[in-house]
Design a protein around this motif. Structure first.
Motif, PDB file in Angstrom:
ATOM      1  N   VAL A 233     -25.284  30.537  88.081  1.00  6.25           N
ATOM      2  CA  VAL A 233     -23.866  30.998  87.511  1.00  6.25           C
ATOM      3  C   VAL A 233     -23.032  30.831  88.611  1.00  6.25           C
ATOM      4  O   VAL A 233     -22.679  31.420  90.060  1.00  6.25           O
ATOM      5  N   LEU A 234     -21.843  30.423  88.331  1.00  9.22           N
ATOM      6  CA  LEU A 234     -20.361  30.135  89.940  1.00  9.22           C
ATOM      7  C   LEU A 234     -20.178  31.305  89.025  1.00  9.22           C
ATOM      8  O   LEU A 234     -19.068  31.728  87.922  1.00  9.22           O
ATOM      9  N   VAL A 235     -19.086  32.315  89.518  1.00  9.56           N
ATOM     10  CA  VAL A 235     -18.771  34.266  89.270  1.00  9.56           C
ATOM     11  C   VAL A 235     -17.160  33.629  89.762  1.00  9.56           C
ATOM     12  O   VAL A 235     -17.089  33.058  91.222  1.00  9.56           O
ATOM     13  N   PHE A 236     -16.104  33.262  89.483  1.00 11.96           N
ATOM     14  CA  PHE A 236     -14.994  33.463  89.205  1.00 11.96           C
ATOM     15  C   PHE A 236     -14.172  34.279  89.216  1.00 11.96           C
ATOM     16  O   PHE A 236     -13.985  34.966  88.458  1.00 11.96           O
ATOM     17  N   ILE A 237     -13.387  35.237  90.766  1.00 13.66           N
ATOM     18  CA  ILE A 237     -12.551  36.222  91.020  1.00 13.66           C
ATOM     19  C   ILE A 237     -11.554  36.335  90.321  1.00 13.66           C
ATOM     20  O   ILE A 237     -10.855  35.763  91.567  1.00 13.66           O
ATOM     21  N   ASP A 238     -10.311  36.959  89.797  1.00 12.91           N
ATOM     22  CA  ASP A 238      -9.519  36.595  89.586  1.00 12.91           C
ATOM     23  C   ASP A 238      -8.776  38.259  89.983  1.00 12.91           C
ATOM     24  O   ASP A 238      -8.500  38.945  90.198  1.00 12.91           O
ATOM     25  N   ILE A 239      -8.211  37.904  90.924  1.00 13.35           N
ATOM     26  CA  ILE A 239      -8.282  39.140  91.854  1.00 13.35           C
ATOM     27  C   ILE A 239      -6.704  39.864  92.046  1.00 13.35           C
ATOM     28  O   ILE A 239      -5.490  38.654  91.457  1.00 13.35           O
ATOM     29  N   ASN A 240      -6.588  40.501  92.061  1.00 16.26           N
ATOM     30  CA  ASN A 240      -5.276  41.317  91.737  1.00 16.26           C
ATOM     31  C   ASN A 240      -4.760  42.361  92.512  1.00 16.26           C
ATOM     32  O   ASN A 240      -2.928  42.909  92.567  1.00 16.26           O
ATOM     33  N   LYS A 241      -5.209  42.679  93.408  1.00 16.96           N
ATOM     34  CA  LYS A 241      -4.936  43.517  93.977  1.00 16.96           C
ATOM     35  C   LYS A 241      -5.473  43.687  95.617  1.00 16.96           C
ATOM     36  O   LYS A 241      -7.020  43.361  95.971  1.00 16.96           O
ATOM     37  N   VAL A 242      -5.027  43.620  96.897  1.00 15.22           N
ATOM     38  CA  VAL A 242      -5.872  43.214  98.186  1.00 15.22           C
ATOM     39  C   VAL A 242      -5.021  44.131  98.899  1.00 15.22           C
ATOM     40  O   VAL A 242      -4.311  45.182  99.159  1.00 15.22           O
ATOM     41  N   ASP A 243      -6.231  45.136  99.835  1.00 15.43           N
ATOM     42  CA  ASP A 243      -5.580  45.986 100.891  1.00 15.43           C
ATOM     43  C   ASP A 243      -6.771  45.686 102.136  1.00 15.43           C
ATOM     44  O   ASP A 243      -7.502  45.959 102.155  1.00 15.43           O
ATOM     45  N   ILE A 244      -5.603  45.290 103.506  1.00 15.19           N
ATOM     46  CA  ILE A 244      -6.045  44.995 104.693  1.00 15.19           C
ATOM     47  C   ILE A 244      -5.539  46.052 105.478  1.00 15.19           C
ATOM     48  O   ILE A 244      -4.825  46.324 106.098  1.00 15.19           O
ATOM     49  N   VAL A 245      -6.246  46.487 106.619  1.00 10.99           N
ATOM     50  CA  VAL A 245      -6.361  47.691 107.344  1.00 10.99           C
ATOM     51  C   VAL A 245      -6.796  46.792 109.024  1.00 10.99           C
ATOM     52  O   VAL A 245      -8.389  46.207 108.807  1.00 10.99           O
ATOM     53  N   LYS A 246      -6.083  46.080 110.252  1.00 11.58           N
ATOM     54  CA  LYS A 246      -6.563  46.261 110.621  1.00 11.58           C
ATOM     55  C   LYS A 246      -6.065  46.950 111.979  1.00 11.58           C
ATOM     56  O   LYS A 246      -5.542  48.176 112.540  1.00 11.58           O
ATOM     57  N   LEU A 247      -7.865  48.048 112.412  1.00 12.78           N
ATOM     58  CA  LEU A 247      -7.580  48.724 112.969  1.00 12.78           C
ATOM     59  C   LEU A 247      -7.312  48.860 114.331  1.00 12.78           C
ATOM     60  O   LEU A 247      -6.981  49.736 115.069  1.00 12.78           O
ATOM     61  N   ASP A 248      -7.323  47.788 115.218  1.00 17.12           N
ATOM     62  CA  ASP A 248      -6.442  47.510 116.619  1.00 17.12           C
ATOM     63  C   ASP A 248      -4.914  47.732 116.589  1.00 17.12           C
ATOM     64  O   ASP A 248      -4.612  47.814 117.518  1.00 17.12           O
ATOM     65  N   GLU A 249      -4.895  47.670 115.375  1.00 16.56           N
ATOM     66  CA  GLU A 249      -2.756  47.645 115.555  1.00 16.56           C
ATOM     67  C   GLU A 249      -2.615  48.751 114.716  1.00 16.56           C
ATOM     68  O   GLU A 249      -1.651  49.076 114.303  1.00 16.56           O
ATOM     69  N   SER A 250      -3.786  50.118 113.663  1.00 14.42           N
ATOM     70  CA  SER A 250      -3.174  51.313 112.990  1.00 14.42           C
ATOM     71  C   SER A 250      -2.607  50.421 111.805  1.00 14.42           C
ATOM     72  O   SER A 250      -1.645  51.059 111.909  1.00 14.42           O
ATOM     73  N   THR A 251      -2.817  49.396 111.396  1.00 10.05           N
ATOM     74  CA  THR A 251      -1.806  49.131 110.266  1.00 10.05           C
ATOM     75  C   THR A 251      -2.565  48.567 109.386  1.00 10.05           C
ATOM     76  O   THR A 251      -3.604  48.173 108.689  1.00 10.05           O
ATOM     77  N   ARG A 252      -1.989  49.132 107.721  1.00 12.90           N
ATOM     78  CA  ARG A 252      -2.453  48.736 106.328  1.00 12.90           C
ATOM     79  C   ARG A 252      -1.738  47.939 105.770  1.00 12.90           C
ATOM     80  O   ARG A 252      -0.544  48.775 105.196  1.00 12.90           O
ATOM     81  N   THR A 253      -1.527  47.137 105.002  1.00 15.65           N
ATOM     82  CA  THR A 253      -1.425  46.574 103.982  1.00 15.65           C
ATOM     83  C   THR A 253      -1.889  46.527 102.545  1.00 15.65           C
ATOM     84  O   THR A 253      -3.101  45.744 102.882  1.00 15.65           O
ATOM     85  N   GLN A 254      -0.511  46.331 102.025  1.00 13.24           N
ATOM     86  CA  GLN A 254      -1.435  46.672 100.206  1.00 13.24           C
ATOM     87  C   GLN A 254      -0.380  45.312 100.168  1.00 13.24           C
ATOM     88  O   GLN A 254       0.497  45.359  99.858  1.00 13.24           O
TER      89      GLN A 254
END
Length: 270
Positions: A233-254
């Motif tokens: 079975v191949l599963v396709f993920i339709d992404i609607n939200k992404v949250d990226i945290v960069k610890l070394d830069e102390s940033t978080r982007t949504q």
């Protein structure tokens, strides 16, 4: 998941850049990701899975006619048709994926909906419920989308009207699923011929082939090959939200999807 196009969303570019940086340190082919689903009793269920990549990228070409001119933000992974994941995704297809890249100290969470594509001979088979034409776009240096249709889409978007799918692109979901299967090693392909995951292990070792091409009996090998393909079975993920945290830069982007190919970007507190 080696590269990206300038036409890809910013979060995909960030994800692949961080994955490539991680791979330079670890020499791993592709990092794994955690998949969170909801079990049949309403409780969270998390396990590690291996991404197969984004539709249109690498070996996941959208059809036999695709020479590499398309890209998308639809992420894929594979599973056994008789696994608990499948029953959970049939019940509710809301999922979250998490990449943790320890050497570059980056966490990427992707939320969306899972759409499963079974083998045509599997009893659960149906056509893919996700219309991928809404998610593909021409790659750099290509003019894959016919000009007239592109102008119509732009005019519709500008007028606030519906965004029709890109009818100029040929999507062959069976081709995509087959390429995903063929690009596994013989060892991984054989695993899909095994009995249902999570059940009591049976005593017959012949039920657990380690590599189908190494089975001497041709008739037996064909039987296992057919069973493996039915269970893939191949599963396709339709992404609607992404949250990226960069610890070394102390940033978080949504990043939040606001259209078929457009996203809002917000900097938030880590």
């Amino acid at each position: 998941m080696d590269g990206y196009s300038s036409r890809d969303p910013e979060w995909k570019k960030e994800l692949i850049k961080h994955i490539n940086s991680e791979r330079e340190i670890t020499n791993e082919r592709v990092p794994v990701m955690a998949l969170s689903t909801v079990d049949l009793e309403g409780r969270p269920a998390v396990r590690i899975v291996s991404p197969r990549g984004f539709v249109g990228d690498g070996f996941l070409r959208i059809s036999a006619a695709d020479s590499g001119q398309w890209t998308s933000d639809v992420l894929t992974f594979c599973t056994h048709a008789q696994s608990n994941k499948v029953r959970e995704l049939v019940n509710t297809n809301e999922v979250q994926l998490v990449f943790w890249l320890p050497n570059v100290r980056v966490q990427v969470r992707c939320s969306g909906h899972a759409h499963m594509l079974f083998h045509p001979e599997n009893p659960n088979y149906s056509t893919l419920s996700l219309d991928i034409r809404h998610r593909v776009r021409p790659r750099d240096g290509t003019d894959a989308e016919c000009q007239g249709r592109r102008d119509e889409r732009r005019e519709s978007i500008a007028a606030g009207g519906p965004v029709e799918p890109n009818v100029c692109v040929e999507i062959d979901t069976e081709f995509i699923r087959e390429q995903a299967y063929l690009n596994h090693s013989p060892v991984i392909q054989a695993w899909y011929a095994w009995p249902a995951p999570g059940r009591v292990r049976l005593s017959d070792p012949s039920l657990y082939p380690t590599s189908i091409p190494h089975i001497d009996n041709k008739q037996e090998a064909e039987k296992y090959e057919a069973n493996a393909r039915r269970n893939y079975v191949l599963v396709f993920i339709d992404i609607n939200k992404v949250d990226i945290v960069k610890l070394d830069e102390s940033t978080r982007t949504q990043y939040v999807r606001r259209g078929d190919t457009s996203w809002s970007i917000t900097e938030v507190n880590p």
